[in-house]
Each structure stands twice: as structure tokens, then as C-alpha cells.
Design an enzyme around this catalytic site. Sequence first.
Site, PDB file in Angstrom:
ATOM      1  N   ASP A 267       4.053  -5.138   3.609  1.00 25.59           N
ATOM      2  CA  ASP A 267       3.557  -4.013   4.380  1.00 25.59           C
ATOM      3  C   ASP A 267       4.423  -3.842   5.624  1.00 25.59           C
ATOM      4  O   ASP A 267       4.337  -4.638   6.554  1.00 25.59           O
ATOM      5  CB  ASP A 267       2.097  -4.271   4.769  1.00 25.59           C
ATOM      6  CG  ASP A 267       1.405  -3.063   5.360  1.00 25.59           C
ATOM      7  OD1 ASP A 267       2.080  -2.046   5.593  1.00 25.59           O
ATOM      8  OD2 ASP A 267       0.192  -3.136   5.600  1.00 25.59           O
TER       9      ASP A 267
ATOM     10  N   HIS B 159       0.838  -1.202   0.000  1.00 24.94           N
ATOM     11  CA  HIS B 159       0.000   0.000   0.000  1.00 24.94           C
ATOM     12  C   HIS B 159       0.873   1.252   0.000  1.00 24.94           C
ATOM     13  O   HIS B 159       1.892   1.335   0.679  1.00 24.94           O
ATOM     14  CB  HIS B 159      -1.018  -0.008   1.136  1.00 24.94           C
ATOM     15  CG  HIS B 159      -0.516   0.293   2.508  1.00 24.94           C
ATOM     16  ND1 HIS B 159      -0.379   1.579   2.994  1.00 24.94           N
ATOM     17  CD2 HIS B 159      -0.153  -0.512   3.525  1.00 24.94           C
ATOM     18  CE1 HIS B 159       0.034   1.546   4.246  1.00 24.94           C
ATOM     19  NE2 HIS B 159       0.191   0.289   4.597  1.00 24.94           N
TER      20      HIS B 159
ATOM     21  N   HIS C  81       2.472   4.976  12.946  1.00 24.75           N
ATOM     22  CA  HIS C  81       1.322   5.883  12.819  1.00 24.75           C
ATOM     23  C   HIS C  81       1.514   7.189  13.582  1.00 24.75           C
ATOM     24  O   HIS C  81       0.556   7.727  14.132  1.00 24.75           O
ATOM     25  CB  HIS C  81       0.033   5.188  13.248  1.00 24.75           C
ATOM     26  CG  HIS C  81      -0.499   4.256  12.209  1.00 24.75           C
ATOM     27  ND1 HIS C  81      -1.772   3.758  12.250  1.00 24.75           N
ATOM     28  CD2 HIS C  81       0.072   3.732  11.103  1.00 24.75           C
ATOM     29  CE1 HIS C  81      -1.960   2.959  11.205  1.00 24.75           C
ATOM     30  NE2 HIS C  81      -0.847   2.929  10.499  1.00 24.75           N
TER      31      HIS C  81
ATOM     32  N   GLU D 242      -5.426   1.983   2.008  1.00 29.92           N
ATOM     33  CA  GLU D 242      -5.303   0.830   2.901  1.00 29.92           C
ATOM     34  C   GLU D 242      -5.553   1.225   4.340  1.00 29.92           C
ATOM     35  O   GLU D 242      -6.177   0.481   5.109  1.00 29.92           O
ATOM     36  CB  GLU D 242      -3.904   0.213   2.763  1.00 29.92           C
ATOM     37  CG  GLU D 242      -3.709  -1.112   3.498  1.00 29.92           C
ATOM     38  CD  GLU D 242      -3.192  -0.967   4.927  1.00 29.92           C
ATOM     39  OE1 GLU D 242      -3.029  -1.992   5.609  1.00 29.92           O
ATOM     40  OE2 GLU D 242      -2.948   0.191   5.378  1.00 29.92           O
ATOM     41  N   GLU D 243      -5.063   2.408   4.703  1.00 34.06           N
ATOM     42  CA  GLU D 243      -5.100   2.815   6.097  1.00 34.06           C
ATOM     43  C   GLU D 243      -6.507   3.071   6.625  1.00 34.06           C
ATOM     44  O   GLU D 243      -6.698   3.186   7.834  1.00 34.06           O
ATOM     45  CB  GLU D 243      -4.237   4.073   6.302  1.00 34.06           C
ATOM     46  CG  GLU D 243      -2.752   3.854   6.079  1.00 34.06           C
ATOM     47  CD  GLU D 243      -2.098   3.015   7.170  1.00 34.06           C
ATOM     48  OE1 GLU D 243      -2.812   2.545   8.076  1.00 34.06           O
ATOM     49  OE2 GLU D 243      -0.876   2.832   7.108  1.00 34.06           O
TER      50      GLU D 243
ATOM     51  N   ASP E 131       5.716   2.691   7.276  1.00 36.44           N
ATOM     52  CA  ASP E 131       4.353   2.218   7.003  1.00 36.44           C
ATOM     53  C   ASP E 131       3.661   3.151   6.019  1.00 36.44           C
ATOM     54  O   ASP E 131       3.078   4.148   6.413  1.00 36.44           O
ATOM     55  CB  ASP E 131       3.574   2.158   8.309  1.00 36.44           C
ATOM     56  CG  ASP E 131       2.162   1.633   8.123  1.00 36.44           C
ATOM     57  OD1 ASP E 131       1.884   1.021   7.078  1.00 36.44           O
ATOM     58  OD2 ASP E 131       1.333   1.844   9.024  1.00 36.44           O
TER      59      ASP E 131
END
Length: 505
Positions: free
Chosen positions: A366, A292, A467, A337-338, A304
Site C-alpha cells: 500500500d 487496494h 489524499h 479500503e479507503e 495511494d
Amino acid sequence: MGRASTTHGGRGRRLGGRTVRVAAAVAATVALAACANAPAAPGTASLGTSTGSGGGAAAAQADPGLPQRLAAAVGGDGARAELEELQRLADANGGNRAVGTPGYDAAVEHVAGVLRESGFEVSTPAFQVRTFSAGDARLTVAGAPVTTEVLSFSPATAPGGLTAPLSLRPRTPQDTTPGCDAADYAGMPAGAIAVVERGVCPFGQKSQLAGAAGAAAVLVVNTEDAALPATLDDTPGVVPTASVTRTAGAALRDGQQATLLLDTTIQQQSSRNVIAETSTGDPDRVVVAGAHLDSVGEGAGINDNGSGSAALLEIARTLGGAPPVGQKVRFAWWGAEEIGLVGATKYVEGLSETDRARIALYLNFDMVASPNAAYLVYDGDDSDGLGGTAGPAGSDTAERVLTESLVAAGVPGPEGTAFDGRSDYGPFIEAGIPAGGLFTGAEEKKTPEQAQKWGGTAGQSYDQCYHTPCDRLTNIDLTALDRNVTAMASAIGRFAVDLTGVPRR
């Protein structure tokens, strides 16, 4: 990564378990090397080209030496250069590559441009996606403030919030599915705020059931004293929903007066995937490799999932658009994706039944450069018992080949990680397509045993910047990146020339 936008009420990815031991880790690679051509200089030309037009002709020209040469030609330096570009694009466009932002669009154009220069036919198919943003989130119980966190895609409350009594949903020790059945909300006063424990079913299901029973809102009590980044997804009939920590939840009492204010916005937007495919190889047996491309809104998302995206782009660039393969190789960079695996899901849903059957295998990458890296392979056959499920037939072969590829790249004792559908492979296995992938860990903590064999720090998260705004170039383990891009290339090359162990569907 979809792990943060957790759909289900159960715990997140469970790591560790049985260490995958490979007695002769390099056997497959050595066997391929025995048939390989003499290595040439790195780059597309070193891998050769095929003049076949697909089908049997292309399959007959598949070069068994390709996996070894591809793995030797790629490396962490090339992937690092792509990460630098993704960082630059994020910095120039508001600091992220989140869905619906200029940063994401710039990343799409960059990846598509590199692929076209490498000889691929490239498409950037658009799809519709619901996006979510949250402002204020406040909870007051019996006049005292309580820290709360809104669940993604929660409806907003009225501007001044809603005030209602709490209604704790009772749970017996034998109840393993709290809040997952309509009976769990029986006897709840109309207009109350339902309080329910985190459990095994989707959060959207809890909110929907509570709303149907007359609840004005839902509070989900986490199973630990930590934030609960989660989503209601596209569930109809949900009510305003937020979470509290385990300790805060334990202090709540039935009938207490509470005021909940959630300021949220849900919009419909357009986003894009990036798809590129080799011109060579059997079009009826396609190997798809994906990562992603979007980040969360909080930061640049360099691990990420800039890491998986950059590693995959390095491999595609090096392989080129017309390699000597037996199966077509399709590369994919997914959007959104998130916020719920949207790009990959829309892609799989949009395929005809015939085109789905043509996909022999999906490989997902990922987060492959976590700073306190684990070396994890999706447990495709559920042999490790990590809480996931066994994938479609052939997923076990993907697990074995990826494990062997990691060991050949210098990784001692890769381990399994739950095949729980929390990344873009989820829609593929739901469609009956075998899958596998690599992962270096997110929010969970490295064990002492893992630190002893892999290095790093026991008791710390695999990625402490997961994140958050600090997920930048400084958040990358270059050794993990190099090992993973090499293993990825070896496995993609192996399946591109040899699908032994992956049955036809």
C-alpha cells in the site's frame, strides 16, 4: 489508504525507530540463485511452468530459482505502464477510482482482463459497503465561526443545524484514554455538545458513549494543528461528530453556546474485489499478496494506491497462472479500503474456518512509490517498539525476508513501521494469519537521517499529495517504484517456493 480514514483516536502511523540492519542482505537471494535455471527473456515464459495439479506433486516441482528470476523479470517500467492506464481510467471517469464510481469499476475490469490474459482464473466477488459523502460542515461558537471537519459516517444534523451548550469532558494528566469510558461523560447536561480530546480508542466508541450519555453531538479536539481525517466506521448509536484543531479546541469553554451543522449522506452500495490464483502449488498452504485498488474521491490516487496495485499486477502478469511453485499464490486487489478496509475485511469474514487456515501468509503493498520515499517494512514482531503490535507467528519472517529483498534491490537500511492494522493486512492478522508488507510513507515527515541515506527532503511529508487531487503520475518516485516492485517479486517468489519460518496453523 485506510490511514486517512483513521478509526482510532491515537496518532497515526509512527515511522522511524530502530533502523533494520541486515548484515548479509543478499544471502537468501544468492542461495536461491545457486540453484536457479539459466535466466531467460523477461515475461511469463521465463519463469517456467509446472504440470503439477497441486498438493505434494506441485510442491515437489517448486523451482528454487524462481524468486531470483521473477525479481529480475519485473521492473518499474512495467508498473509505470499500469499506472498510466489507471490514470487514464480515472481521468475518463470523473477523476478518481473511489468506491461506487465508474472509475473503480473500470479499474476492476482492467485488472481482471490483464490477469485472464496472463493465464489466471479470475473472480470479482461483490460485497456490500456503506458509503459516505459530506457536504456542508459549519461550527459557530459564541457567535464566531470555527473551522471544523466532519468525521466519516457521522449522522447529519437537522438541516438548520443543532444549537446547544458545549460540555468539555475533563481530563486529568493521568488519564491516557480520554472519552473512552462511560464515566468520562458523567454529569454532562442532556442535549449538550460533548468536547473530547483525541485519544487511543476508536472515534466511534467516543461518539457512541457520548450519545448514550445524552449528548446531541461530539467535537473531537485534535492533538495537533492539522485536519483530522477520521471515521466512525460502522458503529451503532453514534451522534453527529466533527473535529477541530488543537488550537481551536483550546479556545473552547464549558457552557458556550454553539451551533453545529453537518450535511452528510450514508448509503448502502455494492463493490468488488479482484481475486486470481495460480493453478499450481499446494492448495492447503496459500500465499496471498494484496493491494487496494480504490482511491479517495479527491483524486486519481496514483501513489495511494495505484502504485501498489500496479506493482502487484506487473508481478502477477510476469509470474503467470501456472508457475513452478510449492504453494498456491493468490493475488488480490481490494475494494473500499479507503473507507475502512471493507473489501479485505469482507473477504476474510467470508472464508470458512478451513479456508482461513489454508492461508499461510498475507503480504500487503500500500503506497510503494511516494515522491519523498521512505523504505519501510511492517514491524511484524514489534521489535522496533513503534506503537503497533506483534503479528501472528511468521510475521517476523515476513519482515526479515522483505527487508532482505529491499536491501538486495539497492535500498540502504530499510526501517520498520508500526504494525497497527491501518491497511488491508489488519483483517488478516485479526484472524491469526501472519502478515507483512512494504510502505513508502504518507503524511508524516522524513527525518534528516532518512534523507541522508535515502535521498529526498528532510522535514517534508513522504507524500505531500496524499489524499489530494495532485496524487497523479507526477507524484511518483520511479526509483522507489522500481526498487519496491523488485523487492515485492523477490519476497513473493521466496514464499511461493519456500515457507521456512512460517509455521503451520
